[in-house]
Design an enzyme around this catalytic site. Structure first.
Site, PDB file in Angstrom:
ATOM      1  N   CYS A  89      -0.659 -29.086 -45.775  1.00 52.29           N
ATOM      2  CA  CYS A  89      -1.576 -27.700 -45.530  1.00 52.29           C
ATOM      3  C   CYS A  89      -2.036 -27.944 -44.129  1.00 52.29           C
ATOM      4  O   CYS A  89      -1.141 -28.530 -43.258  1.00 52.29           O
ATOM      5  CB  CYS A  89      -2.707 -28.065 -46.502  1.00 52.29           C
ATOM      6  SG  CYS A  89      -3.709 -29.778 -46.573  1.00 52.29           S
ATOM      7  N   THR A  90      -3.150 -27.922 -43.865  1.00 47.62           N
ATOM      8  CA  THR A  90      -3.797 -28.019 -42.503  1.00 47.62           C
ATOM      9  C   THR A  90      -3.538 -29.577 -42.102  1.00 47.62           C
ATOM     10  O   THR A  90      -3.187 -30.045 -41.098  1.00 47.62           O
ATOM     11  CB  THR A  90      -5.217 -27.440 -42.362  1.00 47.62           C
ATOM     12  OG1 THR A  90      -5.109 -25.974 -42.660  1.00 47.62           O
ATOM     13  CG2 THR A  90      -5.538 -27.529 -40.635  1.00 47.62           C
ATOM     14  N   HIS A  91      -4.373 -30.394 -42.938  1.00 49.90           N
ATOM     15  CA  HIS A  91      -4.531 -31.864 -42.591  1.00 49.90           C
ATOM     16  C   HIS A  91      -3.599 -32.824 -43.513  1.00 49.90           C
ATOM     17  O   HIS A  91      -3.536 -34.164 -43.157  1.00 49.90           O
ATOM     18  CB  HIS A  91      -5.827 -32.446 -42.523  1.00 49.90           C
ATOM     19  CG  HIS A  91      -6.921 -31.740 -41.888  1.00 49.90           C
ATOM     20  ND1 HIS A  91      -8.164 -31.046 -42.422  1.00 49.90           N
ATOM     21  CD2 HIS A  91      -6.739 -31.271 -40.698  1.00 49.90           C
ATOM     22  CE1 HIS A  91      -8.602 -30.562 -41.330  1.00 49.90           C
ATOM     23  NE2 HIS A  91      -8.019 -30.419 -40.286  1.00 49.90           N
ATOM     24  N   GLY A  92      -2.859 -32.189 -44.459  1.00 54.42           N
ATOM     25  CA  GLY A  92      -2.053 -32.854 -45.321  1.00 54.42           C
ATOM     26  C   GLY A  92      -2.945 -33.876 -46.406  1.00 54.42           C
ATOM     27  O   GLY A  92      -2.207 -34.828 -46.758  1.00 54.42           O
ATOM     28  N   VAL A  93      -4.274 -33.355 -46.610  1.00 54.61           N
ATOM     29  CA  VAL A  93      -4.980 -34.387 -47.288  1.00 54.61           C
ATOM     30  C   VAL A  93      -5.583 -33.570 -48.571  1.00 54.61           C
ATOM     31  O   VAL A  93      -5.501 -34.238 -49.678  1.00 54.61           O
ATOM     32  CB  VAL A  93      -6.171 -34.863 -46.369  1.00 54.61           C
ATOM     33  CG1 VAL A  93      -7.320 -35.688 -47.237  1.00 54.61           C
ATOM     34  CG2 VAL A  93      -5.657 -35.697 -45.460  1.00 54.61           C
ATOM     35  N   ASN A  94      -6.381 -32.622 -48.352  1.00 57.19           N
ATOM     36  CA  ASN A  94      -6.901 -32.226 -49.603  1.00 57.19           C
ATOM     37  C   ASN A  94      -6.108 -31.269 -50.503  1.00 57.19           C
ATOM     38  O   ASN A  94      -5.935 -31.574 -51.658  1.00 57.19           O
ATOM     39  CB  ASN A  94      -8.434 -31.577 -49.132  1.00 57.19           C
ATOM     40  CG  ASN A  94      -9.241 -32.496 -48.663  1.00 57.19           C
ATOM     41  OD1 ASN A  94      -9.617 -33.293 -49.510  1.00 57.19           O
ATOM     42  ND2 ASN A  94      -9.846 -32.354 -47.540  1.00 57.19           N
ATOM     43  N   ARG A  95      -5.882 -30.138 -50.069  1.00 56.09           N
ATOM     44  CA  ARG A  95      -4.780 -29.071 -50.795  1.00 56.09           C
ATOM     45  C   ARG A  95      -3.598 -29.988 -51.140  1.00 56.09           C
ATOM     46  O   ARG A  95      -3.292 -30.046 -52.389  1.00 56.09           O
ATOM     47  CB  ARG A  95      -4.492 -27.817 -49.935  1.00 56.09           C
ATOM     48  CG  ARG A  95      -5.472 -26.768 -50.065  1.00 56.09           C
ATOM     49  CD  ARG A  95      -5.027 -25.665 -49.207  1.00 56.09           C
ATOM     50  NE  ARG A  95      -5.433 -26.062 -47.814  1.00 56.09           N
ATOM     51  CZ  ARG A  95      -5.262 -25.267 -46.969  1.00 56.09           C
ATOM     52  NH1 ARG A  95      -4.873 -23.902 -46.955  1.00 56.09           N
ATOM     53  NH2 ARG A  95      -5.711 -25.503 -45.470  1.00 56.09           N
TER      54      ARG A  95
END
Length: 193
Positions: free
Chosen positions: A123-129
């Site tokens: 995703c944007t940061h590869g953390v939450n989604r």
């Protein structure tokens, strides 16, 4: 949008993690096209070309961002890496068709006996989604307990899933095994981290 046209807080996260133990899945932040990267020092670049170089045996990318502005999928495809786009709204629990598309993409790739490479999910940061969807897959399809899935993801990514709503939903594991059986939330799409 953050500083210099980069996604907000993009520089705060490492480019990619390691393969999650017991899987062929790796989480990464969104690689950026060179016009965006030209605004930062070369040592901080992370482009599709860099992702392919940095992740051994990368064979398939699943892009969960809710935009197409970060890079052209052909930058992966021209390097022999398949690309799948599943537009996923940030901050909210993905349900219904979004989860079904993710599970179908993962199932199809991992079940293909001719495919032995690594699946990169971002995703944007590869953390939450990314963390939510990967953990949910680990729980529903690979038999991980919620705590084990979260711990394995956090360890491999090198950053912890931060959003309480994602963590609470994963720990409750109250969804059916068939993702499209869930109601789709009524929300206006917004690309948030």
């Amino acid at each position: 949008m953050g500083k210099n046209g980069l996604p907000d807080r993009w520089m705060d996260y490492s480019n990619c993690g390691s393969v999650i133990e017991g899987t062929r899945i790796v989480a990464l932040k969104v690689p950026l096209k060179k016009v965006l990267l030209s605004k930062v020092m070369k040592k901080d670049w992370f482009s599709p070309e860099d992702a392919v170089a940095d992740i051994p045996n990368l064979d398939f990318i699943i892009d969960l961002t809710f935009t197409t502005r970060y890079y052209d999928p052909s930058e992966f495809e021209s390097r022999g890496v398949r690309h799948g786009k599943i537009a996923t709204e940030g901050h909210v629990i993905p349900r219904g068709p979004v989860m079904r598309r993710f599970f179908d993409a993962m199932d199809a790739y991992l079940a293909d006996k001719d495919k032995s490479g690594v699946v990169g999910v971002h995703c944007t940061h590869g953390v939450n989604r990314t963390g939510y969807m990967v953990c949910r897959y680990l729980i529903s399809r690979l038999g991980f307990t919620p705590d084990a899935a979260i711990a394995a993801f956090n360890k491999a990514r090198g950053h912890n899933v931060e959003r309480a709503n994602y963590l609470d939903d994963l720990k409750a594991a109250a969804w059916p095994n068939v993702p499209d059986a869930e109601p789709e939330p009524e929300a206006e799409p917004v690309d948030r981290c």
